[in-house]
Motif scaffolding. Structure first.
Motif: not given
Lengths: 113, 114
Positions: A4, A34, A36, A38, A42-44, A46, A89, A93, A100-101, A103-105
Motif C-alpha cells: 500500500v 481503513i 488512520y 496519527q 500517539k497511536g493510529p 481509526f 495512513f 486488509n 493483519k492490516v 499500512f502505507g507510508p
C-alpha cells in the motif's frame, strides 16, 4: 507482493480548505480499507473504513473514495481545521482475514491557520 | 470509549537485555496484534494472535520475539536480547470480527535501546 503506498508524503492546506489525501494499493485481494490518523506521540486512530462493495463512504467531515479499477483510495477532509494536522495512513486488509492490516507510508498533513 | 492500554509509555534498556511490553486489549476483542514504528517511518506489522496462538507473523518477528496472553486481560511482547535497531514505538492493537471500526490501537511504548 502486496503493498500500500501513498502518492504525496506531505500536504499543506489552508484552514477551512478541503484536503485530499491519496493512496494506492496493489493487492487485488484486498477488500477492506481503513484510514488512520496519527498525531505526534500517539497511536493510529481509526477515522473511517470502506469495504470493496462500496465506492464512497461518508463520515463527519470525512469522505473515503475507493476506485477498484485503478486500485486507488482517497480521504477527503472538508473544512480542514488545525486539529486535523497529523500523519494519515491508509491501510488494507481482507474482510475474511483478521491476521493483519498493512499500512502505507503515511502523508503528513499540515494545516496553516 | 473502550481503549487499548499499553505500559510502560517509555522503556529504556541496555543492548542485550530482555524487555517485556505490556498491553491490555479491549475486553470483548478476540484478535490481538503488535506493530512497530521506527521514528518517521510507517507502521509495520509484527504479529497477530488469536485463540491463544500466533496466527501470522512478519519477517521482523524472529526468534528474539515472543508474545503471550498470560491471563484473560494482558497481552505481552517480549524481546529476549534487544538490539539497537529494536528502538521504535511499539503499538498493540485489538479487533473484533464484525465490528466496523478497524483495529483499535494503544498509545504505544517507546522503546529505546542504548
Amino acid at each position: 507482493g502486496e503493498s500500500v503506498g501513498l502518492h504525496l508524503p506531505t500536504l499543506s492546506v489552508q484552514e477551512g480548505d478541503n484536503s485530499i489525501i491519496n493512496c494506492a494499493y496493489s493487492n487485488s485481494a484486498s477488500d477492506y480499507f481503513i484510514w488512520y490518523k496519527q498525531e505526534s506521540g500517539k497511536g493510529p486512530q481509526f477515522i473511517i473504513d470502506i469495504r470493496s462493495n462500496m465506492d464512497k463512504r461518508q463520515g463527519q467531515r470525512v469522505t473515503v473514495l475507493l476506485n477498484k479499477t485503478v486500485k486507488h483510495l482517497s480521504l477527503q477532509i472538508a473544512a480542514t481545521q488545525p486539529g486535523d494536522s497529523a500523519v494519515y495512513f491508509c491501510a488494507e486488509n481482507r474482510v475474511a482475514s483478521y491476521d493483519k492490516v498493512i499500512f502505507g507510508p503515511g502523508t503528513s498533513l499540515s494545516v496553516i491557520p | 470509549e473502550p481503549e487499548v492500554t499499553q505500559t510502560p509509555s517509555h522503556q529504556v534498556t541496555q543492548m542485550g537485555q530482555e524487555v517485556i511490553l505490556r498491553c491490555v486489549p479491549i475486553s470483548n476483542h478476540l484478535y490481538f496484534y503488535w506493530y512497530r514504528q521506527i521514528l518517521g517511518q510507517k507502521v509495520e506489522f509484527l504479529v497477530s494472535f488469536y485463540n491463544n496462538e500466533i496466527s501470522e507473523k512478519s519477517e521482523i518477528f524472529d526468534d528474539q520475539f515472543s508474545v503471550e496472553r498470560p491471563d484473560g486481560s494482558n497481552f505481552t511482547l517480549k524481546i529476549r536480547s534487544t538490539k539497537l535497531e529494536d528502538s521504535a514505538m511499539y503499538f498493540c492493537a485489538s479487533s473484533h470480527p464484525g465490528q466496523g471500526d478497524g483495529y483499535t490501537f494503544g498509545s504505544g511504548t517507546r522503546l529505546t535501546v542504548v
